[in-house]
Design a protein around this motif. Structure first.
Motif, short mmCIF file in Angstrom:
data_model
loop_
_atom_site.label_atom_id
_atom_site.label_comp_id
_atom_site.label_asym_id
_atom_site.label_seq_id
_atom_site.Cartn_x
_atom_site.Cartn_y
_atom_site.Cartn_z
N HIS A 217 0.64 -1.24 -0.01
CA HIS A 217 -0.11 -0.08 0.17
C HIS A 217 1.04 1.33 0.00
N SER A 218 0.56 2.14 -0.91
CA SER A 218 1.42 3.44 -1.04
C SER A 218 0.81 4.22 0.31
N SER A 219 1.97 5.00 0.86
CA SER A 219 1.73 5.86 1.86
C SER A 219 0.48 7.10 1.52
N SER A 220 0.48 7.24 0.28
CA SER A 220 -0.53 8.29 -0.32
C SER A 220 -1.87 8.01 -0.42
N LEU A 221 -2.17 6.53 -0.05
CA LEU A 221 -3.59 6.44 -0.01
C LEU A 221 -4.38 6.84 1.08
N THR A 222 -5.61 7.41 0.86
CA THR A 222 -6.23 8.15 1.87
C THR A 222 -7.36 7.27 2.71
N GLN B 94 -2.79 -13.76 -8.67
CA GLN B 94 -3.30 -12.15 -8.43
C GLN B 94 -1.99 -11.24 -8.99
N TYR B 95 -2.35 -10.07 -9.69
CA TYR B 95 -1.40 -9.09 -9.77
C TYR B 95 -0.99 -8.34 -8.69
N LEU B 96 0.06 -8.60 -8.17
CA LEU B 96 0.86 -7.86 -7.12
C LEU B 96 1.68 -6.98 -7.44
N GLY B 97 1.41 -5.61 -6.42
CA GLY B 97 2.26 -4.56 -6.79
C GLY B 97 1.85 -3.45 -5.77
N GLU B 98 2.26 -2.03 -6.02
CA GLU B 98 1.99 -1.23 -5.05
C GLU B 98 0.75 -0.55 -5.46
N ILE B 99 -0.41 -0.59 -4.37
CA ILE B 99 -1.66 0.15 -4.68
C ILE B 99 -1.42 1.42 -4.34
N HIS B 100 -1.91 2.27 -5.20
CA HIS B 100 -1.64 3.82 -5.25
C HIS B 100 -2.59 4.78 -5.66
N PRO B 101 -2.60 5.93 -5.39
CA PRO B 101 -3.57 6.98 -6.16
C PRO B 101 -2.84 7.19 -7.55
N TYR C 83 4.16 -1.13 -15.73
CA TYR C 83 3.80 -2.08 -14.80
C TYR C 83 2.56 -1.68 -14.19
N ASP C 84 1.95 -0.54 -14.60
CA ASP C 84 0.89 0.25 -13.72
C ASP C 84 -0.63 -0.37 -14.38
N LEU C 85 -1.25 -1.04 -13.33
CA LEU C 85 -2.67 -1.40 -13.92
C LEU C 85 -3.75 -0.70 -13.01
N SER C 86 -4.68 -0.30 -13.89
CA SER C 86 -5.68 0.39 -13.45
C SER C 86 -6.69 -0.57 -12.30
N LEU C 87 -6.85 -0.09 -11.21
CA LEU C 87 -7.80 -0.80 -10.30
C LEU C 87 -9.31 -0.22 -10.38
N ASP C 88 -9.26 1.00 -10.11
CA ASP C 88 -10.60 1.69 -9.86
C ASP C 88 -10.52 3.39 -10.64
N ARG C 89 -10.96 3.34 -11.89
CA ARG C 89 -10.71 4.43 -12.63
C ARG C 89 -11.39 5.86 -11.91
N GLU C 90 -12.73 5.40 -11.23
CA GLU C 90 -13.47 6.51 -10.75
C GLU C 90 -12.75 7.04 -9.52
N LEU C 91 -12.34 6.14 -8.98
CA LEU C 91 -11.55 6.58 -7.42
C LEU C 91 -9.98 7.03 -7.95
N GLY C 92 -9.44 6.79 -8.82
CA GLY C 92 -7.98 6.82 -9.17
C GLY C 92 -7.02 6.00 -8.27
N LEU C 93 -7.32 4.52 -8.55
CA LEU C 93 -6.52 3.84 -7.96
C LEU C 93 -5.83 2.96 -9.09
N GLY C 94 -4.32 2.72 -8.62
CA GLY C 94 -3.78 1.70 -9.80
C GLY C 94 -2.86 0.61 -8.84
N ILE C 95 -2.26 -0.20 -9.59
CA ILE C 95 -1.43 -1.17 -9.00
C ILE C 95 -0.51 -1.23 -9.81
N ASP C 96 1.05 -0.67 -9.07
CA ASP C 96 2.28 -0.46 -10.02
C ASP C 96 3.08 -1.75 -9.41
#
Length: 208
Positions: free
Chosen positions: A24-29, A90-97, A117-130
């Protein structure tokens, strides 16, 4: 202390951290975290017997075929026959805004914008997995273009019941009404479609 050989897949890059769970990125709210922990309707769960750590269904293999777009790099190949609709890993990486505000208050920046290597998880909320800086075997999955007529696998959102968290998984294409999913035979490369957005953003970059 470097990881033991049995703790990482064969041919894993020694300098790259190998993940068994998402980072998890430290930038996640708090809103981001709350959304990650809400299961969307109709989202498939990771099979309960899915192991943490190296996946027995796949192997990372260096590519030496001159005509392959990823020649000189690596791809992900089936270690055994995989039936249509099979969950692979599962596609694992850093979940980030996908955007974050610079500490000085300047315009939003996306430190992951240039990652391949950045994959969109939720476009509406702006979340990706890098998976650029850390990840698992799924980061080695190549696009089908220039390799095969069509993909044999796909990315789909998943629900991790053990972590109570959303994520992305790799699945063998289902058979479907058109019979497009034929499964993946042992030794075949696992290929997905990166999508038009990926290639459109890289026109003129000399990649792909």
């Amino acid at each position: 202390m470097p990881p033991k050989a049995e703790d990482v897949p064969k041919n894993w890059p020694p300098a790259l951290p190998y993940l068994r769970t998402p980072s998890h990125s430290s930038s996640l709210t708090p809103d981001h975290i709350s959304s990650l922990r809400k299961r969307p309707n109709d989202t498939l769960s990771i099979p309960a017997n899915t192991p943490k750590g190296p996946c027995p269904l796949v192997k990372i293999t260096p590519i030496t075929t001159p005509s392959h777009p990823a020649n000189g790099q690596s791809g992900l190949f089936a270690a055994k026959d995989l039936k249509p609709g099979t969950f692979i890993l599962q596609y694992l990486g850093e979940i980030h805004p996908t955007t974050s505000v610079h500490p000085d208050g300047s315009l939003p920046v996306d430190p992951h914008a240039n990652s391949n290597y950045d994959l969109s998880l939720d476009r509406e909320l702006g979340l990706g997995i890098d998976a650029d800086k850390r990840g698992n075997e799924a980061r080695f999955i190549n696009d089908y273009r220039g390799v095969a007529d069509k993909p044999n696998a796909e990315f789909k959102e998943i629900w991790d019941e053990r972590r109570k968290e959303r994520g992305m998984g790799v699945w063998v294409l289902p058979e479907g009404k058109s019979g497009k999913g034929k499964g993946v035979r042992k030794g075949e490369e696992i290929l997905v479609s990166y999508g038009r957005g990926f290639w459109g953003a890289r026109k003129g970059d000399g990649e792909g």
